[in-house]
Design an enzyme around this catalytic site. Structure first.
Site, PDB file in Angstrom:
ATOM      1  N   HIS A   1       0.894  -1.316   0.202  1.00 24.36           N
ATOM      2  CA  HIS A   1       0.077   0.029  -0.080  1.00 24.36           C
ATOM      3  C   HIS A   1       0.836   1.098  -0.171  1.00 24.36           C
ATOM      4  O   HIS A   1       0.321   2.436  -0.237  1.00 24.36           O
ATOM      5  CB  HIS A   1      -1.173   0.114   1.148  1.00 24.36           C
ATOM      6  CG  HIS A   1      -0.414   0.362   2.374  1.00 24.36           C
ATOM      7  ND1 HIS A   1       0.125  -0.508   3.408  1.00 24.36           N
ATOM      8  CD2 HIS A   1      -0.183   1.320   3.301  1.00 24.36           C
ATOM      9  CE1 HIS A   1       0.470  -0.224   4.496  1.00 24.36           C
ATOM     10  NE2 HIS A   1       0.502   1.219   4.426  1.00 24.36           N
TER      11      HIS A   1
ATOM     12  N   ASP B   1       0.172  -7.232   1.371  1.00 25.47           N
ATOM     13  CA  ASP B   1       0.602  -6.154   1.605  1.00 25.47           C
ATOM     14  C   ASP B   1       2.026  -5.724   1.651  1.00 25.47           C
ATOM     15  O   ASP B   1       2.597  -5.129   2.367  1.00 25.47           O
ATOM     16  CB  ASP B   1       0.025  -5.561   2.776  1.00 25.47           C
ATOM     17  CG  ASP B   1       0.066  -3.976   3.053  1.00 25.47           C
ATOM     18  OD1 ASP B   1       0.167  -3.374   1.958  1.00 25.47           O
ATOM     19  OD2 ASP B   1       0.194  -3.580   4.183  1.00 25.47           O
TER      20      ASP B   1
ATOM     21  N   SER C   1       4.857   2.668   7.667  1.00 23.02           N
ATOM     22  CA  SER C   1       4.517   1.373   6.851  1.00 23.02           C
ATOM     23  C   SER C   1       5.719   0.998   6.179  1.00 23.02           C
ATOM     24  O   SER C   1       6.309   1.786   5.641  1.00 23.02           O
ATOM     25  CB  SER C   1       3.436   1.677   6.154  1.00 23.02           C
ATOM     26  OG  SER C   1       2.063   1.355   6.695  1.00 23.02           O
TER      27      SER C   1
END
Length: 371
Positions: A125, A155, A229
């Site tokens: 993402h 992911d 992230s």
């Protein structure tokens, strides 16, 4: 109270403004700060066994017979672990696909150097919709990045930069050996790209979590914020045990972050480098969890078949309403458990399934299809 999951990365910047201790090994405690160790008293002197010292306090030791000395190295502390791992952590920044022509609309996240010749691991993402990708290493060098492999199911993604002799992160062995409560460190690029290589500490709060995810996740209370992230969750050995991915956000919720464990990282990146994509297998049937499994109650309930998709499943006579109880000899009660088990198989291989069909409990060999 409504709660939501927030991807902890790829935060957007508009005109520069945001819109978007060491763990001791087991020992016997006699009082706070005191540890009991095996010892022997000889001629008034107390001798502590070296093995007892390291097992109780952690660290390592070595005896030098030539000098008759024992060298003891204490457990690593947080600063030394951060210093060791930070050179392999990078910041990733670029222009989101929906950013239009605005010059200062940017998004960023974090990555981990996986191979010395420029392979960077991050979250899908973070980079799936990013253009003009730029990777900045811990020493301030800037590289143009190319999105190479993206797997939105797990992911995880890879970015390639033109570089050599990069400092590579050490990943923990798979299957992961970790304990709830052990100290962990998250390193990343929270909130602002100028805050690259920010370190936060906490504990491993839980393992095998199923939280809006296809596979199991690690839970930690180390602060994970937008921009983290793709960054590493590290143990006190300086090993990457997970890739930070998401967190719970809501009023009254504090420090509930989640990381993709190294087991899934190894599985996905192994497929990336071998096949170019994840050759994910499927039972070829739609499944529904029981009410108990959905709400998190302990249960032995199986999974109810909601659809039959593959030719193999149809040939076995599997029908809507049948109940799946085990896969490859492992009892299952959640879809995530099925997904985890199927990591060991490729499409076209066979797996034993135990099901309730037409009122009978039967075991059949099912040919897996492509997910």
């Amino acid at each position: 109270m409504k709660r939501s999951m927030l991807r902890a990365g790829a935060i957007i910047l508009t005109g520069g403004l945001l819109v978007a201790g060491s763990a001791f090994a087991a020992g016997t405690a006699t009082s706070p700060g005191t540890m009991k160790m095996s010892a022997t008293k000889i001629n008034g002197e107390v001798y502590v066994k070296a093995s007892s010292l390291t097992s109780t306090l952690g660290g390592t030791g070595a005896y030098d017979a030539s000098t008759k000395t024992y060298a003891y190295t204490p457990p690593a502390d947080v600063p030394s672990v951060v210093s060791k791992v930070s050179p392999s952590v990078v910041g990733i920044i670029g222009k989101p696909a929906d950013g239009g022509d605005q010059r200062y609309v940017l998004a960023h996240g974090t990555g981990v150097i996986m191979k010395a010749d420029g392979w960077i691991l991050t979250n899908a993402h973070v980079v799936k919709d990013l253009t003009n990708i730029t990777v900045v290493t811990a020493d301030g060098k800037q590289y143009s990045g190319k999105r190479s492999n993206v797997d939105e199911v797990s992911d995880l993604a890879l970015v390639k930069i033109n570089a050599t002799k990069l400092p590579v992160a050490k990943f923990a062995a798979s299957p992961l050996q970790a304990k709830v409560g052990e100290t962990v460190i998250a390193i990343g690029t929270p909130v602002s790209f100028s805050l690259r290589n920010t370190a936060t500490t906490g504990v491993l709060s839980g393992m095998n979590r199923s939280v809006s995810s296809y596979y199991r996740l690690l839970q930690t209370d180390a602060a994970i914020n937008p921009g983290n992230s793709g960054g590493p969750l590290v143990n006190m050995k300086g090993e990457v045990i997970g890739i930070n991915s998401m967190k719970f956000v809501d009023e009254g919720i504090d420090n509930m972050g989640f990381s993709i464990p190294v087991d899934t990282v190894s599985y996905v990146t192994g497929h990336f480098f071998k096949y170019g994509y994840v050759k994910r297998s499927s039972l070829g049937i739609g499944l529904e969890e029981s009410y108990a499994a959905i709400v998190g109650l302990p249960t032995d309930d199986g999974l109810t078949v909601t659809s039959v998709k593959s030719d193999s499943a149809k040939k076995l006579g599997i029908q809507v309403g049948d109940v799946l109880y085990s896969v490859a000899g492992h009892q299952i009660s959640s879809i995530v458990e099925v997904n985890e088990l199927l990591k060991s198989y490729l499409p076209g291989q066979q797996v034993e399934v135990t099901m309730m069909m037409d009122g009978d409990l039967v075991t059949r060999k099912l040919t897996l299809t492509t997910a």
